[in-house]
Design a protein around this motif. Structure first.
Motif, PDB file in Angstrom:
ATOM      1  N   UNK A 233       0.840  -1.209   0.000  1.00  0.00           N
ATOM      2  CA  UNK A 233       0.000   0.000   0.000  1.00  0.00           C
ATOM      3  C   UNK A 233       0.871   1.254   0.000  1.00  0.00           C
ATOM      4  N   UNK A 234       1.889   1.263   0.864  1.00  0.00           N
ATOM      5  CA  UNK A 234       2.811   2.404   0.895  1.00  0.00           C
ATOM      6  C   UNK A 234       3.545   2.534  -0.436  1.00  0.00           C
ATOM      7  N   UNK A 235       4.015   1.393  -0.958  1.00  0.00           N
ATOM      8  CA  UNK A 235       4.776   1.409  -2.206  1.00  0.00           C
ATOM      9  C   UNK A 235       3.929   1.907  -3.373  1.00  0.00           C
ATOM     10  N   UNK A 236       2.633   1.616  -3.330  1.00  0.00           N
ATOM     11  CA  UNK A 236       1.733   2.103  -4.380  1.00  0.00           C
ATOM     12  C   UNK A 236       1.716   3.626  -4.397  1.00  0.00           C
ATOM     13  N   UNK A 237       1.619   4.216  -3.201  1.00  0.00           N
ATOM     14  CA  UNK A 237       1.642   5.682  -3.126  1.00  0.00           C
ATOM     15  C   UNK A 237       3.026   6.212  -3.511  1.00  0.00           C
ATOM     16  N   UNK A 238       4.069   5.494  -3.103  1.00  0.00           N
ATOM     17  CA  UNK A 238       5.432   5.890  -3.498  1.00  0.00           C
ATOM     18  C   UNK A 238       5.565   5.894  -5.014  1.00  0.00           C
ATOM     19  N   UNK A 239       5.083   4.826  -5.651  1.00  0.00           N
ATOM     20  CA  UNK A 239       5.181   4.719  -7.106  1.00  0.00           C
ATOM     21  C   UNK A 239       4.339   5.800  -7.783  1.00  0.00           C
ATOM     22  N   UNK A 240       3.146   6.044  -7.273  1.00  0.00           N
ATOM     23  CA  UNK A 240       2.283   7.051  -7.883  1.00  0.00           C
ATOM     24  C   UNK A 240       2.918   8.439  -7.816  1.00  0.00           C
ATOM     25  N   UNK A 241       3.500   8.792  -6.667  1.00  0.00           N
ATOM     26  CA  UNK A 241       4.141  10.106  -6.569  1.00  0.00           C
ATOM     27  C   UNK A 241       5.388  10.177  -7.443  1.00  0.00           C
ATOM     28  N   UNK A 242       6.127   9.076  -7.521  1.00  0.00           N
ATOM     29  CA  UNK A 242       7.302   9.049  -8.402  1.00  0.00           C
ATOM     30  C   UNK A 242       6.886   9.174  -9.862  1.00  0.00           C
ATOM     31  N   UNK A 243       5.798   8.502 -10.227  1.00  0.00           N
ATOM     32  CA  UNK A 243       5.283   8.578 -11.604  1.00  0.00           C
ATOM     33  C   UNK A 243       4.875  10.008 -11.954  1.00  0.00           C
ATOM     34  N   UNK A 244       4.156  10.652 -11.044  1.00  0.00           N
ATOM     35  CA  UNK A 244       3.703  12.024 -11.289  1.00  0.00           C
ATOM     36  C   UNK A 244       4.889  12.968 -11.407  1.00  0.00           C
ATOM     37  N   UNK A 245       5.879  12.777 -10.543  1.00  0.00           N
ATOM     38  CA  UNK A 245       7.057  13.645 -10.589  1.00  0.00           C
ATOM     39  C   UNK A 245       7.849  13.435 -11.879  1.00  0.00           C
ATOM     40  N   UNK A 246       7.961  12.183 -12.300  1.00  0.00           N
ATOM     41  CA  UNK A 246       8.747  11.868 -13.498  1.00  0.00           C
ATOM     42  C   UNK A 246       8.060  12.314 -14.783  1.00  0.00           C
ATOM     43  N   UNK A 247       6.731  12.233 -14.826  1.00  0.00           N
ATOM     44  CA  UNK A 247       6.005  12.500 -16.063  1.00  0.00           C
ATOM     45  C   UNK A 247       5.273  13.832 -16.102  1.00  0.00           C
ATOM     46  N   UNK A 248       4.921  14.358 -14.925  1.00  0.00           N
ATOM     47  CA  UNK A 248       4.232  15.648 -14.838  1.00  0.00           C
ATOM     48  C   UNK A 248       4.874  16.493 -13.730  1.00  0.00           C
ATOM     49  N   UNK A 249       6.168  16.809 -13.878  1.00  0.00           N
ATOM     50  CA  UNK A 249       6.894  17.479 -12.789  1.00  0.00           C
ATOM     51  C   UNK A 249       6.316  18.840 -12.399  1.00  0.00           C
ATOM     52  N   UNK A 250       5.830  19.603 -13.383  1.00  0.00           N
ATOM     53  CA  UNK A 250       5.301  20.933 -13.098  1.00  0.00           C
ATOM     54  C   UNK A 250       4.052  20.844 -12.212  1.00  0.00           C
ATOM     55  N   UNK A 251       3.137  19.980 -12.601  1.00  0.00           N
ATOM     56  CA  UNK A 251       1.897  19.813 -11.843  1.00  0.00           C
ATOM     57  C   UNK A 251       2.183  19.226 -10.460  1.00  0.00           C
ATOM     58  N   UNK A 252       3.095  18.276 -10.408  1.00  0.00           N
ATOM     59  CA  UNK A 252       3.422  17.636  -9.135  1.00  0.00           C
ATOM     60  C   UNK A 252       4.066  18.613  -8.163  1.00  0.00           C
ATOM     61  N   UNK A 253       5.043  19.398  -8.644  1.00  0.00           N
ATOM     62  CA  UNK A 253       5.748  20.319  -7.749  1.00  0.00           C
ATOM     63  C   UNK A 253       4.823  21.434  -7.269  1.00  0.00           C
ATOM     64  N   UNK A 254       3.908  21.896  -8.115  1.00  0.00           N
ATOM     65  CA  UNK A 254       2.953  22.921  -7.681  1.00  0.00           C
ATOM     66  C   UNK A 254       2.071  22.384  -6.555  1.00  0.00           C
ATOM     67  N   UNK A 255       1.616  21.168  -6.700  1.00  0.00           N
ATOM     68  CA  UNK A 255       0.768  20.556  -5.676  1.00  0.00           C
ATOM     69  C   UNK A 255       1.562  20.262  -4.408  1.00  0.00           C
TER      70      UNK A 255
END
Length: 632
Positions: A233-255
């Motif tokens: 469960x933790x790793x899923x959230x880890x992967x999701x945040x890593x995915x967002x940072x890697x593919x949508x860095x602007x949106x992720x960093x603003x959030x």
């Protein structure tokens, strides 16, 4: 039936609770569920909203691929600041060493990065086995299917259950009982289960010696066992945040930046300033964070263009949600604000008091309303107008309500005062810092920052090297009437007091001057006389160029294949001549990125001295981004 039919209830602080603790409730057969609040879920939700607005209206975080190359590339390079569970310094190092390639690696990381596995040597073994540097051994063929994903290591409680079922014929209920005993570290119950386990293994033709060894491993595992369902469960959230940072860095960093508003105590030097940390990370990703602007900012951190995030109103001290929302609402209805007078006249309410206006001014939000040449002049004029109440212009506004007693004094602001004001209302220096121009050199010299001390990352008695600016020098005398002193060293993250003993002061007093940028080597000591509870005892001090020369072990010059093959390649012959004429101990290396993506590092025969002259020549010939000094 109501819970009160089963257990006695109580009301404490208007919260209804049972009078039995969780363990007793479970024994009675009641369901106990833990609900944990997690700010990261809000970060994910806000990022998804931005992605749907800007890119894909059907984007669904639950449908992202679990084999995304960008994500695993980000993880392999340890770029995990802001990634759930993976952003601590120690975890970043572990991620870089492991170089995860599949989701199961991330789950294992979460389970392994705890004191038990780290101290047992299990983590090191896991990494070596992952990369084929240590042989994976299964004590019994039935273990391979169970332990394959964790390279032969027992990492999860569920693996213990499977071993008990496959090797010893435990029922699911019996295996779960063993899991609970291990999870709660009930060693008496585990030993009772040994006999059952040995008997079951004998029936399945597992050699007694092997069965004993496996059970011993499970008992050892009980010291640090982790639940796989939690880890996944933790790793899923880890992967999701890593995915967002890697593919949508602007949106992720603003959030991510928005998530820290209200959780980042401005003026509290004992707490980590994560907004600063995340702004630094955004910068490393090529994202520019612009200062607050009365005509462009919003309550939250907002995306201004494809490479830019605008600072949030509510991240400014004294600016609450209501004030921020009113500013934006009025701006949307009647257009941009044209002057401070215009702003005040259009936001004439009790909540827009002098404190609010001064905070906006100190943060630079009114800079765009003034036409002066420098930021200092703009801020001085804005604060002067606010201080005077601009009563000559706004005679219709109740000055007593807005400003209280008015001061007519014309304010003058130095660069130091401007930066001090920014730190007061933002928690850090926004438009500059006395150290900013030396920031890249600081990173080359020092492995630590004062923030590492604040966060307790450095042990007392450690000799550390820091680089920063001297201020607040206090000359003092020893009992023997020997001259010594204390001074405050400030870097981009905080400040700490440094004690200079008589012998060291005598040797280095010429370098201890206010507003001087220096590199110090000092021992961390506990102190009851400072807010940080620590101080440093100076052992060595150097100016920044001497420090580069003293600690620099290699000067690395970066090239790429295209540059080397281009007719417009940079002429480095003057540099080579400079190296030859200014011999020293620092090796010179060429780092070459080939056209096919490989990187080669070539150490030359040159050994040079690092000096201001060399640095200026490097910048002039190569530019500041094509070289760096690696220190000891």
């Amino acid at each position: 039936k109501p819970v009160m039919k089963y257990v006695p209830m109580a009301v404490r602080d208007n919260i209804r609770t049972t009078q039995y603790d969780g363990n007793i409730l479970t024994e009675l057969g009641l369901l106990k569920v833990d609900f944990l609040g997690l700010r990261t879920l809000t970060v994910i939700e806000e990022t998804v909203k931005l992605i749907r607005e800007r890119h894909d209206k059907n984007f669904n975080i639950n449908n992202i691929p679990l084999d995304d190359e960008n994500t695993f590339n980000l993880l392999r390079h340890g770029k995990t600041v802001g990634v759930f569970q993976l952003e601590s310094d120690g975890m970043q190092k572990l991620v870089r060493n492991l170089k995860p390639t599949v989701f199961a690696d991330i789950s294992a990381l979460v389970a392994l990065y705890r004191p038990g596995p780290l101290q047992s040597g299990m983590v090191e073994s896991f990494v070596k086995r992952k990369h084929g540097k240590e042989k994976i051994v299964y004590d019994h063929p039935l273990l391979e299917e169970i332990l394959r994903d964790t390279y032969g290591n027992i990492v999860y409680q569920e693996q213990v259950m499977e071993i008990a079922k496959k090797l010893a014929g435990f029922t699911p209920a019996e295996a779960d009982g063993l899991r609970k005993a291990m999870g709660k570290k009930i060693f008496e119950e585990m030993e009772k289960a040994r006999e059952h386990f040995m008997s079951g293994c004998e029936k399945n033709s597992v050699v007694k010696k092997i069965a004993n060894k496996i059970f011993d491993q499970m008992v050892e595992f009980a010291k640090y066992g982790f639940n796989k369902s939690h880890s996944v469960a933790y790793a899923t959230i880890s992967y999701q945040t890593a995915y967002l940072k890697a593919n949508y860095p602007l949106e992720f960093m603003a959030s991510l930046l928005t998530s820290e508003i209200g959780h980042n105590a401005i003026g509290n030097d004992s707490a980590e300033n994560k907004i600063v940390k995340y702004i630094e990370e955004a910068d490393s990703l090529g994202i520019n964070i612009l200062p607050p602007d009365i005509n462009k900012s919003y309550p939250k951190f907002s995306i201004e263009d494809n490479k830019t995030i605008r600072f949030a109103f509510t991240a400014i001290k004294n600016i609450g949600d209501s004030v921020a929302e009113d500013i934006v609402k009025e701006r949307k209805i009647n257009g941009p604000y044209k002057s401070l007078t215009d702003f005040i006249s259009r936001n004439n309410s009790k909540q827009f008091n002098k404190r609010v206006l001064e905070s906006l001014s100190k943060a630079g939000a009114f800079d765009s309303l003034y036409q002066m040449e420098t930021i200092e002049l703009k801020r001085a004029q804005a604060l002067s107008d606010i201080s005077a109440g601009i009563d000559k212009i706004l005679s219709s506004i109740s000055q007593d309500m807005l400003f209280g007693s008015m001061v007519k004094e014309k304010l003058k602001i130095t660069e130091h005062e401007r930066l001090k004001n920014e730190k007061e209302v933002l928690g850090f220096y926004m438009s500059g810092h006395p150290l900013v121009s030396s920031k890249r050199f600081i990173k080359m010299i020092s492995r630590y920052s004062i923030e590492d001390i604040i966060n307790g990352n450095i042990k007392e008695g450690s000799l550390i090297r820091l680089t920063g600016m001297i201020n607040q020098i206090k000359p003092i005398k020893s009992k023997r009437n020997e001259q010594m002193c204390k001074f405050v060293l400030e870097d981009l993250y905080g400040e700490i007091e440094i004690f200079v003993p008589p012998k060291i002061y005598k040797e280095y007093s010429a370098l201890i001057l206010n507003d001087t940028i220096v590199s110090v080597s000092a021992v961390l000591k506990e102190s009851s006389f400072t807010e940080l509870k620590y101080e440093l005892v100076l052992e060595d001090i150097s100016d920044i160029y001497s420090a580069l020369n003293k600690w620099g072990k290699s000067l690395v010059i970066f090239f790429n294949g295209k540059m080397l093959m281009s007719e417009e390649e940079k002429d480095i012959k003057p540099l080579l001549k400079f190296f030859d004429l200014n011999k020293g101990k620092c090796s010179v290396c060429f780092s070459i990125d080939s056209i096919n993506g490989s990187r080669y590092v070539i150490e030359t025969d040159f050994r040079t001295e690092i000096s201001r002259n060399l640095v200026e020549n490097l910048d002039r010939i190569l530019g500041s981004k094509l070289w760096q000094i690696e220190s000891e």
